[in-house]
Design a protein around this motif. Structure first.
Motif, mmCIF file in Angstrom:
data_model
loop_
_atom_site.group_PDB
_atom_site.id
_atom_site.type_symbol
_atom_site.label_atom_id
_atom_site.label_comp_id
_atom_site.label_asym_id
_atom_site.label_seq_id
_atom_site.Cartn_x
_atom_site.Cartn_y
_atom_site.Cartn_z
ATOM 1 N N PHE A 143 0.901 -1.087 0.073
ATOM 2 C CA PHE A 143 0.089 0.060 0.116
ATOM 3 C C PHE A 143 0.976 1.359 0.002
ATOM 4 C CE2 PHE A 143 -2.984 -3.232 0.871
ATOM 5 C CZ PHE A 143 -4.184 -2.742 0.497
ATOM 6 N N VAL A 144 0.679 2.276 -0.971
ATOM 7 C CA VAL A 144 1.498 3.332 -1.186
ATOM 8 C C VAL A 144 0.458 4.734 -0.896
ATOM 9 C CG1 VAL A 144 2.954 2.063 -2.616
ATOM 10 C CG2 VAL A 144 0.847 3.436 -3.555
ATOM 11 N N ASN A 145 1.377 5.736 -0.612
ATOM 12 C CA ASN A 145 0.860 7.131 -0.345
ATOM 13 C C ASN A 145 0.132 7.367 -1.799
ATOM 14 O OD1 ASN A 145 0.782 10.069 -0.751
ATOM 15 N ND2 ASN A 145 1.341 9.685 1.274
ATOM 16 N N LEU A 146 -1.231 8.017 -1.825
ATOM 17 C CA LEU A 146 -1.874 8.377 -2.908
ATOM 18 C C LEU A 146 -1.013 9.271 -3.782
ATOM 19 C CD1 LEU A 146 -5.529 9.192 -1.496
ATOM 20 C CD2 LEU A 146 -4.513 6.971 -2.467
ATOM 21 N N GLY A 147 -0.248 10.229 -3.337
ATOM 22 C CA GLY A 147 0.625 11.048 -4.227
ATOM 23 C C GLY A 147 -0.356 12.368 -4.529
ATOM 24 N N THR A 148 -1.408 12.717 -3.672
ATOM 25 C CA THR A 148 -2.303 13.628 -3.734
ATOM 26 C C THR A 148 -2.478 14.255 -2.372
ATOM 27 O OG1 THR A 148 -4.573 12.666 -3.603
ATOM 28 C CG2 THR A 148 -3.342 12.600 -5.690
ATOM 29 N N GLY A 149 -3.215 15.477 -2.487
ATOM 30 C CA GLY A 149 -3.529 16.254 -1.418
ATOM 31 C C GLY A 149 -4.561 15.404 -0.199
ATOM 32 N N MET A 150 -5.222 14.536 -0.900
ATOM 33 C CA MET A 150 -6.107 13.643 -0.043
ATOM 34 C C MET A 150 -5.282 12.566 0.466
ATOM 35 S SD MET A 150 -9.053 14.921 0.178
ATOM 36 C CE MET A 150 -10.469 13.707 0.630
ATOM 37 N N GLY A 151 -4.016 12.323 0.059
ATOM 38 C CA GLY A 151 -3.336 11.342 0.658
ATOM 39 C C GLY A 151 -2.205 11.476 1.727
ATOM 40 N N ARG A 152 -2.587 12.991 2.253
ATOM 41 C CA ARG A 152 -1.774 13.356 3.207
ATOM 42 C C ARG A 152 -2.250 12.860 4.519
ATOM 43 N NH1 ARG A 152 -4.197 17.621 5.774
ATOM 44 N NH2 ARG A 152 -5.803 18.481 5.028
ATOM 45 N N VAL A 153 -1.328 13.100 5.545
ATOM 46 C CA VAL A 153 -1.942 12.788 6.816
ATOM 47 C C VAL A 153 -2.696 13.710 7.443
ATOM 48 C CG1 VAL A 153 -1.204 12.136 9.295
ATOM 49 C CG2 VAL A 153 0.190 11.370 7.224
ATOM 50 N N PHE A 154 -3.986 13.673 7.997
ATOM 51 C CA PHE A 154 -4.800 14.731 8.440
ATOM 52 C C PHE A 154 -4.724 14.411 10.092
ATOM 53 C CE2 PHE A 154 -6.424 13.575 4.259
ATOM 54 C CZ PHE A 154 -6.797 14.851 3.687
ATOM 55 N N GLY A 155 -4.926 15.680 10.710
ATOM 56 C CA GLY A 155 -4.944 15.355 12.098
ATOM 57 C C GLY A 155 -6.475 15.872 12.719
ATOM 58 N N VAL A 156 -6.581 15.472 14.000
ATOM 59 C CA VAL A 156 -7.654 16.279 14.644
ATOM 60 C C VAL A 156 -7.312 17.172 15.606
ATOM 61 C CG1 VAL A 156 -9.021 13.981 14.871
ATOM 62 C CG2 VAL A 156 -7.202 14.674 16.756
ATOM 63 N N PRO A 157 -8.104 18.071 15.604
ATOM 64 C CA PRO A 157 -7.909 19.382 16.356
ATOM 65 C C PRO A 157 -7.084 19.063 17.806
ATOM 66 C CG PRO A 157 -10.021 19.554 15.542
ATOM 67 C CD PRO A 157 -9.704 18.182 15.394
ATOM 68 N N ASP A 158 -6.179 20.081 18.237
ATOM 69 C CA ASP A 158 -5.481 19.843 19.424
ATOM 70 C C ASP A 158 -6.896 19.565 20.579
ATOM 71 O OD1 ASP A 158 -3.010 20.103 18.626
ATOM 72 O OD2 ASP A 158 -2.920 22.128 19.116
ATOM 73 N N GLY A 159 -6.534 18.639 21.595
ATOM 74 C CA GLY A 159 -7.491 18.466 22.642
ATOM 75 C C GLY A 159 -8.460 17.469 22.288
ATOM 76 N N CYS A 160 -8.565 17.148 21.100
ATOM 77 C CA CYS A 160 -9.426 15.953 20.434
ATOM 78 C C CYS A 160 -8.768 14.789 20.356
ATOM 79 C CB CYS A 160 -10.165 16.425 18.981
ATOM 80 S SG CYS A 160 -11.045 17.836 19.284
ATOM 81 N N ARG A 161 -9.864 13.625 20.202
ATOM 82 C CA ARG A 161 -9.211 12.208 20.127
ATOM 83 C C ARG A 161 -9.996 11.396 18.905
ATOM 84 N NH1 ARG A 161 -10.332 12.422 25.590
ATOM 85 N NH2 ARG A 161 -11.640 10.685 25.183
ATOM 86 N N ILE A 162 -9.171 10.609 18.375
ATOM 87 C CA ILE A 162 -9.783 9.890 17.470
ATOM 88 C C ILE A 162 -9.431 8.206 17.666
ATOM 89 C CG2 ILE A 162 -8.112 9.816 15.482
ATOM 90 C CD1 ILE A 162 -10.321 9.880 13.566
ATOM 91 N N ALA A 163 -10.560 7.387 17.360
ATOM 92 C CA ALA A 163 -10.364 5.955 17.645
ATOM 93 C C ALA A 163 -11.362 5.212 16.511
ATOM 94 C CB ALA A 163 -10.952 5.671 19.212
ATOM 95 N N MET A 164 -10.792 4.117 16.307
ATOM 96 C CA MET A 164 -11.565 3.276 15.215
ATOM 97 C C MET A 164 -11.600 1.922 16.013
ATOM 98 S SD MET A 164 -11.407 2.715 11.011
ATOM 99 C CE MET A 164 -9.486 2.542 11.075
#
Length: 152
Positions: free
Chosen positions: A71-92
Motif C-alpha cells: 500500500f502506497v501514498n496516494l500522491g495527492t492532497g487527499m493522501g496526506r496525513v490528516f489530524g484532529v484538532p488539539d485536545g480531540c481524540r480519534i479511535a476506530m
C-alpha cells in the motif's frame, strides 16, 4: 448600560466557547467523512483496494492505495496525513468485538471491510461518531457534536 452589556457577555462566554469547540470537532468530523468517502470512490474508480488508516496515539488518519502487494501514498492532497484538532481524540474499533482497528479497506465493488465504528471526542466530551451499518454502505454519521455545543 455598559455594565449590562458586560454582564451579558460574561454570561454568554462559556456557551460561546463550548459552541466554538463543537464547531472545531464538527469540522474535523466532516473532513474525516470526506476523506473516507473519497477513499471509497477512488477504490471504485481506480479498481484498486484503498485503505483508511487511523492512528489514535497521534490523532491522525490517512488514505493509501494498493500497488501490487504493498500500500502506497496516494500522491495527492487527499493522501496526506490528516489530524484532529488539539485536545480531540480519534479511535476506530470493530463494533462487535470492541477491538481497535488500524485500518479499513475499500474495495472496487464499493464494499468496506471490516465493519468499523469511528469516534472523535472533543475537549468538552462532545462526540462525532461514524459506523458501518453494512459492508456495502460505507461509513455514516451516527452522532454529531451539535446537541452538546449549541449556545443557550
Amino acid at each position: 448600560m455598559l455594565a449590562v452589556i458586560a454582564t451579558a457577555l460574561a454570561l454568554a462566554a462559556p456557551s460561546l466557547a463550548g459552541w466554538r469547540r463543537g464547531q472545531r470537532l464538527q469540522s474535523a468530523g466532516d473532513e474525516f467523512l470526506a476523506v473516507a468517502r473519497h477513499g471509497r470512490a477512488l477504490a471504485i474508480a481506480n479498481n484498486a483496494v484503498h485503505r483508511l488508516y487511523v492512528d489514535p496515539a497521534n490523532g491522525t488518519y490517512w488514505l493509501m492505495a494498493q500497488d501490487g502487494q504493498q500500500f502506497v501514498n496516494l500522491g495527492t492532497g487527499m493522501g496526506r496525513v490528516f489530524g484532529v484538532p488539539d485536545g480531540c481524540r480519534i479511535a476506530m474499533i470493530k463494533p462487535d468485538a470492541n477491538e481497535p482497528l488500524e485500518f479499513v479497506e475499500f474495495y472496487p465493488t464499493g464494499r468496506m471491510q471490516p465493519p468499523a465504528s469511528v469516534i472523535m471526542t472533543g475537549e468538552g466530551g462532545d462526540t462525532y461518531a461514524f459506523e458501518t451499518p453494512s459492508p456495502s454502505e460505507g461509513l455514516i454519521v451516527v452522532a454529531t457534536p451539535h446537541a452538546q455545543a449549541v449556545p443557550q
